[in-house]
Design an enzyme around this catalytic site. Structure first.
Site, PDB file in Angstrom:
ATOM      1  N   ARG A   8     -34.181  34.757  14.049  1.00 11.98           N
ATOM      2  CA  ARG A   8     -34.714  34.070  12.864  1.00 11.98           C
ATOM      3  C   ARG A   8     -33.781  32.941  12.439  1.00 11.98           C
ATOM      4  O   ARG A   8     -34.239  31.874  12.035  1.00 11.98           O
ATOM      5  CB  ARG A   8     -34.928  35.069  11.721  1.00 11.98           C
ATOM      6  CG  ARG A   8     -36.066  36.038  11.977  1.00 11.98           C
ATOM      7  CD  ARG A   8     -36.303  36.949  10.802  1.00 11.98           C
ATOM      8  NE  ARG A   8     -36.907  36.237   9.681  1.00 11.98           N
ATOM      9  CZ  ARG A   8     -37.095  36.780   8.470  1.00 11.98           C
ATOM     10  NH1 ARG A   8     -36.705  38.018   8.231  1.00 11.98           N
ATOM     11  NH2 ARG A   8     -37.657  36.079   7.510  1.00 11.98           N
TER      12      ARG A   8
ATOM     13  N   CYS B 170     -30.513  36.164   2.903  1.00 18.67           N
ATOM     14  CA  CYS B 170     -31.348  36.698   3.990  1.00 18.67           C
ATOM     15  C   CYS B 170     -32.715  36.064   3.843  1.00 18.67           C
ATOM     16  O   CYS B 170     -32.823  34.878   3.564  1.00 18.67           O
ATOM     17  CB  CYS B 170     -31.406  38.224   3.930  1.00 18.67           C
ATOM     18  SG  CYS B 170     -31.936  38.865   2.328  1.00 18.67           S
TER      19      CYS B 170
END
Length: 276
Positions: free
Chosen positions: A179, A234
């Site tokens: 990611r 995050c």
């Protein structure tokens, strides 16, 4: 006493009158699952805090997928389950550490000192032969006096200044490598990462549900200065909390969470992202 406690400690203190246990089990794929599992069985005396209903606020145009909850509502929940400023709080999830970590961070934010995470979570408790029950406890409400700790919150402006190269504060992206590199993005609208961020996946600090300890944890952050600020993020301010805790356990003094995280960052049309 640090942030992490084990099942032996909890077994020895589970009947303390000034202890409250919080169950934070949750599934991103099935938000109702955690509460259902709690109703089936939980650590004796535990109350339930839901990630989306108790530990997060309403999703808006900005602020990310799990913004801070309304603090009046959060404090009401805290008081309703019989927690005051002197109560020791032990939090667990299944074993991930991230959902318990979010709750732990919120207690830090309201200024609570006696708050701990059960290492290994509910899975470790069962493995150790700990008793469970399905009874939902009811406690007399108490009064809580918050002392909000804004020093553990990274503002959007701080993060922007790092992305723009104005500030050189370390910015840690706690998501998976894929990611971070923009190779995959299952949730947010644009793949990539915030400019200036480095990648330290939170899963490297939590092995098989247990926070790694001592030198192993410190080695993950050996390239950073313990006395300088560090910001973690995050996708939505949940899975970065284990990195926040790991940094604190490793002796870092000035750790901040960008609560909105990447989902907040990409909600602004003028923000750029980096890939690879």
């Amino acid at each position: 006493m640090k942030a992490i406690i084990d099942t032996d400690w909890l077994r020895g203190h589970i009947h303390d009158e000034d202890l409250r246990i919080i169950d934070c089990r949750f599934s991103m794929g099935n938000p109702a699952e955690g509460r259902e599992r709690y109703k089936e069985n939980h650590i004796p005396g535990a109350v339930f805090f839901d990630l989306e209903k108790d530990l997060s606020g309403y999703v808006k145009n900005h602020g990310g997928r799990h913004p801070l909850p309304n603090m009046k509502n959060f404090l009401r929940k805290v008081e309703d389950v019989g927690i005051d400023n002197d109560t020791a709080v032990v939090i667990y999830d299944e074993k991930e550490g991230a959902f318990a970590g979010r709750c732990w961070w919120l207690f830090q934010y309201i200024g609570h000192e006696k708050v701990y995470i059960l290492n290994g979570g509910f899975a470790a408790w069962e493995k150790a032969g700990g008793k469970t029950e399905s009874t939902v406890p009811v406690y007399p409400s108490k009064s809580y006096r918050p002392s909000f700790n804004e020093t553990i919150v990274a503002s959007l402006d701080e993060v922007r200044s790092i992305a723009d190269g104005v500030r050189d504060t370390p910015l840690i992206d706690s998501r998976s490598r894929e990611r971070y590199l923009g190779q995959e993005e299952p949730i947010d609208r644009i793949p990539g990462h915030i400019p200036g961020a480095t990648n330290l996946p939170w899963t490297e600090g939590v092995k098989d549900g247990y926070f790694i300890q001592g030198e192993q944890q410190y080695d993950r952050f050996a390239h950073l200065n313990k006395n300088e600020p560090v910001i973690v993020y995050c996708g939505s301010g949940v899975t970065a909390t284990p990195n926040f805790i790991s940094l604190k356990e490793a002796g870092f003094n000035h750790v901040k969470l960008y609560v909105g995280s990447y989902s907040d960052w990409v909600s602004y049309e003028n923000h750029t992202v980096e890939k690879e």
